[in-house]
Design an enzyme around this catalytic site. Sequence first.
Site, PDB file in Angstrom:
ATOM      1  N   ASP A  37       3.611  -4.958  -1.391  1.00  0.00           N
ATOM      2  CA  ASP A  37       3.755  -2.927  -0.430  1.00  0.00           C
ATOM      3  C   ASP A  37       4.568  -2.250  -0.074  1.00  0.00           C
ATOM      4  O   ASP A  37       4.560  -3.134   0.691  1.00  0.00           O
ATOM      5  CB  ASP A  37       1.782  -1.609  -0.412  1.00  0.00           C
TER       6      ASP A  37
ATOM      7  N   HIS B 262      -3.356  -0.247 -10.627  1.00  0.00           N
ATOM      8  CA  HIS B 262      -3.254  -1.183  -9.723  1.00  0.00           C
ATOM      9  C   HIS B 262      -4.107  -0.880  -8.569  1.00  0.00           C
ATOM     10  O   HIS B 262      -4.736  -0.097  -8.911  1.00  0.00           O
ATOM     11  CB  HIS B 262      -1.860  -0.964  -9.037  1.00  0.00           C
ATOM     12  N   ILE B 263      -4.560  -2.348  -7.764  1.00  0.00           N
ATOM     13  CA  ILE B 263      -5.508  -2.631  -7.099  1.00  0.00           C
ATOM     14  C   ILE B 263      -5.181  -1.913  -5.448  1.00  0.00           C
ATOM     15  O   ILE B 263      -4.063  -2.744  -5.651  1.00  0.00           O
ATOM     16  CB  ILE B 263      -6.577  -2.847  -6.895  1.00  0.00           C
ATOM     17  N   HIS B 264      -4.994  -1.411  -4.313  1.00  0.00           N
ATOM     18  CA  HIS B 264      -4.367  -1.771  -3.070  1.00  0.00           C
ATOM     19  C   HIS B 264      -5.510  -2.344  -2.706  1.00  0.00           C
ATOM     20  O   HIS B 264      -6.723  -2.040  -1.969  1.00  0.00           O
ATOM     21  CB  HIS B 264      -4.389  -0.385  -2.490  1.00  0.00           C
TER      22      HIS B 264
END
Length: 107
Positions: free
Chosen positions: A29, A99-101
């Site tokens: 990120d 999306h996956i954090h």
Amino acid sequence: MDDCLFCQIVNNQERTLFYETQELAVIADIAPKAKYHYLIIPKKHIGSLLESGPNDAELLGKLLHASTILAERLELDPPSYRIVINTGTAAGQTIQHLHIHFLAGQP
């Protein structure tokens, strides 16, 4: 989608990928909220979790499973992490591509 930032990243590899399969990519990120903050992104464009369909169930499982692979590769001690999926702009989704954090390394 040509104008989708995540589609450009995973298909054209504009950024360094931390991990990749045929169906997903993992990138760091750019504004990390934890010591380890990665995004798990499907290569198939799905606007949000609400836009996924029954045919996406296997892909969604693979996205979730990628978090365990990340934890192993990062050799987390203790092996603990949090995953977050923001769905819709009111919930904080800023890029309209599912999306996956993945967050780890600090409480």
